[in-house]
Design a protein around this motif. Structure first.
Motif, short mmCIF file in Angstrom:
data_model
loop_
_atom_site.label_atom_id
_atom_site.label_comp_id
_atom_site.label_asym_id
_atom_site.label_seq_id
_atom_site.Cartn_x
_atom_site.Cartn_y
_atom_site.Cartn_z
N SER A 240 0.73 -1.70 -0.24
CA SER A 240 -0.28 0.11 0.13
C SER A 240 0.73 1.20 0.19
CB SER A 240 -0.99 0.06 1.32
OG SER A 240 -0.20 0.51 2.00
N ILE A 241 0.17 2.05 -0.16
CA ILE A 241 1.08 3.66 -0.11
C ILE A 241 1.51 3.81 1.15
CG2 ILE A 241 -1.09 5.15 0.57
CD1 ILE A 241 1.37 5.67 -2.34
N ASP A 242 0.98 3.76 2.53
CA ASP A 242 1.76 3.74 3.49
C ASP A 242 2.72 2.82 3.68
OD1 ASP A 242 -0.91 5.13 4.39
OD2 ASP A 242 -2.00 3.20 4.39
N THR A 243 2.88 1.63 2.86
CA THR A 243 4.14 1.22 3.33
C THR A 243 5.29 1.40 2.70
OG1 THR A 243 3.50 -0.18 1.79
CG2 THR A 243 3.06 -0.95 4.19
N VAL A 244 5.31 2.48 1.99
CA VAL A 244 6.82 3.01 0.54
C VAL A 244 7.78 3.54 1.88
CG1 VAL A 244 5.10 3.20 -0.82
CG2 VAL A 244 5.49 4.85 0.60
N SER A 245 8.50 4.05 0.91
CA SER A 245 9.87 3.91 2.85
C SER A 245 9.90 6.28 2.15
CB SER A 245 11.08 3.96 1.42
OG SER A 245 11.23 2.55 1.30
N ALA A 246 10.59 6.23 3.39
CA ALA A 246 10.61 7.37 3.61
C ALA A 246 11.66 8.39 3.57
CB ALA A 246 10.09 7.94 5.06
N THR A 247 12.86 9.42 2.94
CA THR A 247 13.21 10.10 3.72
C THR A 247 14.38 9.30 5.17
OG1 THR A 247 12.90 11.36 1.90
CG2 THR A 247 15.00 11.19 3.57
N GLU A 248 15.94 9.06 5.13
CA GLU A 248 15.96 8.96 6.21
C GLU A 248 16.18 9.95 7.40
OE1 GLU A 248 20.90 7.80 7.96
OE2 GLU A 248 19.97 7.58 5.57
N LYS A 249 15.45 9.48 7.82
CA LYS A 249 15.54 10.25 9.17
C LYS A 249 16.67 10.61 9.97
CE LYS A 249 11.30 9.14 11.84
NZ LYS A 249 10.33 8.25 12.84
N HIS A 250 16.90 12.19 10.36
CA HIS A 250 18.16 12.82 10.56
C HIS A 250 17.60 13.92 12.00
CE1 HIS A 250 17.55 17.11 9.07
NE2 HIS A 250 17.03 16.50 7.74
N SER A 251 18.61 14.51 12.69
CA SER A 251 17.99 14.56 14.14
C SER A 251 18.60 15.71 13.88
CB SER A 251 18.02 14.16 15.59
OG SER A 251 18.96 13.09 15.90
N ARG A 252 19.80 16.76 13.28
CA ARG A 252 20.40 18.20 13.77
C ARG A 252 19.98 19.00 14.18
NH1 ARG A 252 19.72 16.28 7.62
NH2 ARG A 252 21.85 15.44 7.14
N GLU A 253 20.36 19.71 14.76
CA GLU A 253 19.43 20.65 16.17
C GLU A 253 19.89 22.21 14.63
OE1 GLU A 253 21.37 22.62 19.65
OE2 GLU A 253 22.13 21.20 19.01
N ILE A 254 18.91 22.80 14.90
CA ILE A 254 18.59 23.79 14.27
C ILE A 254 19.85 24.58 14.32
CG2 ILE A 254 17.30 25.23 16.25
CD1 ILE A 254 15.61 26.30 14.06
N PRO A 255 20.34 25.93 13.43
CA PRO A 255 21.05 26.04 13.49
C PRO A 255 20.71 27.47 14.37
CG PRO A 255 20.62 25.98 10.77
CD PRO A 255 19.40 25.54 11.85
N TYR A 256 22.24 28.15 14.84
CA TYR A 256 21.69 28.60 16.02
C TYR A 256 21.18 29.90 16.07
CZ TYR A 256 23.44 31.46 20.32
OH TYR A 256 23.57 32.35 21.19
N PHE A 257 21.37 30.50 14.56
CA PHE A 257 21.24 31.84 14.35
C PHE A 257 19.82 31.84 14.12
CE2 PHE A 257 22.47 30.08 9.84
CZ PHE A 257 20.51 30.39 9.12
N LEU A 258 19.24 30.81 13.59
CA LEU A 258 17.27 30.28 13.94
C LEU A 258 16.82 30.44 15.15
CD1 LEU A 258 17.09 28.21 10.85
CD2 LEU A 258 16.81 31.15 10.92
N LYS A 259 17.84 30.40 16.37
CA LYS A 259 17.08 30.45 17.85
C LYS A 259 16.88 31.31 18.28
CE LYS A 259 19.39 25.69 18.59
NZ LYS A 259 20.51 24.81 19.98
N GLU A 260 17.32 32.38 17.68
CA GLU A 260 17.03 33.79 18.25
C GLU A 260 15.69 34.24 17.25
OE1 GLU A 260 20.26 36.45 16.49
OE2 GLU A 260 21.64 35.09 17.51
N SER A 261 15.38 35.20 18.48
CA SER A 261 13.90 35.52 17.94
C SER A 261 13.45 36.54 17.25
CB SER A 261 13.09 36.40 19.75
OG SER A 261 12.94 35.18 20.54
N PRO A 262 13.38 37.13 16.72
CA PRO A 262 13.15 38.05 15.31
C PRO A 262 12.97 39.29 15.80
CG PRO A 262 11.66 36.61 14.64
CD PRO A 262 12.18 36.04 16.48
N VAL A 263 13.54 40.54 15.05
CA VAL A 263 14.03 41.24 16.21
C VAL A 263 12.54 42.34 15.07
CG1 VAL A 263 14.95 44.56 16.03
CG2 VAL A 263 16.32 41.55 16.27
#
Length: 511
Positions: A240-263
């Motif tokens: 079925s469509i539910d059993t097709v493969s998915a892109t390999e998971k990865h748990s990279r940390e979000i880049p530091y500069f995107l952790k800052e609140s927008p000004v």
């Protein structure tokens, strides 16, 4: 080179398509490796799986649009009343102006100068019907089923991505070839249109059309009876469509500069007061009143043609009629002296239309870096700190090995990831994501929406357009629903009710 046979008298053997030892390399990389596939009569397939696995290339080879090494035999049924053709419907519509060229720019869709520069929907269909010997009265029920009849007088350049997809589908359903391949059939379609499309596909299947749908969607025509994916260059049938493969998971940390609140330059991001937009006698937006405050997360929904794209064009500074309305962006009245670039510096935007018009000859690195300057290509050298941020984001999206590749040489899903990275590179005050997950596989979609949730937890303001309940981030707090150019609903959502409310509306075709 392909070995193809058309109008073969082998119809009684029961095989419509016979593929053997098919090989395809792209830039020295093997995409298909000795692939074999027999498609028997009465079989209708879904080809799913990971982005970049070779699905679209295989479809183009079957349709005779791309060469490869191996054997592809098309055995048309000589006793059928249907055209002996393989029709491939691309993932998006490539249209041209009246002079036969496709040299369009993004804002052109909203300007008055483009009038009469492209055909109308009606003229396009008339030409297609004459070219293929079709009766126009046979297309009218299809137009009605897909809620597309009212677009007859619309210029092709005025259509949204969902409306362009409908035009592609109308042509294919009208032609009814013996073999129909559709790449991403549900892209940009609202729930009602998706449901009716499945009914129409079942009807033409019953009339003898064989189908291959390239997608990872679970809501499929009942006539689909086989499922497959491409793994390591080989075709693999799955349950079925539910059993097709998915892109390999990865748990990279979000880049530091995107952790800052927008000004934020203002706590008032958007304010619209009785906004109206018309093209001649056609009114697209009617008395729109809407306010967005800093840090709010909005879901924007509505049927195809409800006015969503036009509404966003006002926010992004692209629509010239914004000057004739009471519209405030980032605390300033539109037309008070700010330029379009002053507005765009606050915004990160991705939309199917923007993807169409983006400079595909830029490299991955250049495409992402251009987001700092809101251009469709990189025309200046970045300082070291900004260059480092581009590299960080490329690594986060798993694109390091592709950073010097041209955007237009990459699979559609990876192109979209690149533009998504471009959208967030400057950590904007306002993130506008219009159907951002088109072309992404399931795992890529989940990964991206997790990123959206994390960005919004840092205070970013969000407007998210999505027709698929399964493709929405969890951070959404408010919803505005358009219907025929008017605001039908403005409401708050909470995490307990949002999923059920949106799912109910999707299932009943109300969004």
């Amino acid at each position: 080179m392909n070995d193809r046979k058309s109008k073969s008298p082998l119809g009684d053997l029961g095989v419509s398509v016979a593929i053997s030892s098919l090989n395809l390399k792209y830039q020295q990389k093997s995409v298909l490796k000795d692939l074999n596939w027999n498609i028997n009569r009465s079989e209708n397939w879904v080809l799913g799986g990971t982005s970049g696995s070779g699905k679209t290339s295989l479809a183009k080879i079957i349709a005779g649009l791309q060469n490869a090494i191996g054997e592809v035999k098309i055995n048309f049924d000589t006793g059928s009343h249907l055209p002996a053709e393989v029709l491939f419907v691309e993932s998006w519509y490539q249209f041209k102006n009246l002079e036969g060229v496709a040299n369009f720019y993004y804002q052109q869709r909203y300007t008055s100068q483009q009038a009469k520069d492209t055909l109308t929907v009606h003229a396009e269909l008339v030409g297609f019907g004459k070219e293929n010997g079709l009766h126009f009265d046979h297309v009218e029920p299809i137009l009605e089923a897909l809620n597309f009849a009212t677009f007859a007088s619309s210029q092709l350049i005025e259509l949204s991505s969902g409306e362009h997809k409908k035009l592609q589908l109308v042509k294919a359903l009208w032609l009814k070839p013996q073999f129909l391949i559709i790449d991403q059939p549900y892209t940009g379609l609202d729930a009602s249109s998706r449901k009716n499309l499945n009914i129409l596909l079942d009807e033409i299947s019953a009339d003898g059309v064989q189908l291959i749908l390239i997608c990872n969607d679970s809501e499929l025509p009942s006539s689909i009876n086989h499922f497959a994916e491409i793994k390591n260059g080989q075709l693999v049938e799955v349950d079925s469509i539910d059993t097709v493969s998915a892109t390999e998971k990865h748990s990279r940390e979000i880049p530091y500069f995107l952790k800052e609140s927008p000004v934020y330059s203002s706590q008032n991001i958007i304010k619209m007061v009785d906004v109206n937009i018309s093209y001649g006698e056609k009114q697209v937006l009617k008395n729109i009143n809407w306010e967005v405050k800093a840090g709010e997360k909005w879901l924007l929904q509505g049927h195809n043609g409800s006015g969503k794209s036009t509404l966003l064009s006002l926010v992004n500074g692209d629509h010239p009629q914004s000057y004739a309305n009471e519209l405030y962006l980032f605390g300033n009245r539109r037309g008070s002296g700010e330029s379009i670039w002053d507005i765009k510096q606050h915004i990160g935007l991705i939309s199917p239309e923007f993807h169409w018009y983006f400079d595909a000859t830029s490299t991955v690195w250049q495409s992402i870096a251009s987001g700092f300057y809101d251009t469709v290509g990189l025309f200046q050298q970045l300082p070291y700190t900004k260059s480092a941020q581009v590299d960080e984001l490329i690594a986060y999206f798993g694109l390091t090995g592709s950073k010097n590749e041209l955007l237009n040489t990459m699979p559609l899903g990876k192109q979209r990831l690149v533009l998504l990275a471009r959208t967030i590179i400057k950590n904007p005050e306002l993130l506008i994501l219009d159907e951002p997950c088109q072309g992404l596989d399931i795992q890529q979609t989940q990964h991206f929406n997790q990123l959206v949730d994390e960005l919004c937890s840092n205070g970013m303001t969000l407007i998210y357009v999505g027709h698929f309940e399964s493709q929405l981030p969890t951070c959404l707090e408010k919803r505005i629903l358009l219907e025929n150019g008017e605001v039908k609903i403005v409401e708050s959502l909470n995490t307990k009710t949002r999923h059920n409310e949106v799912r109910s509306n999707l299932l009943h075709g109300t969004i």
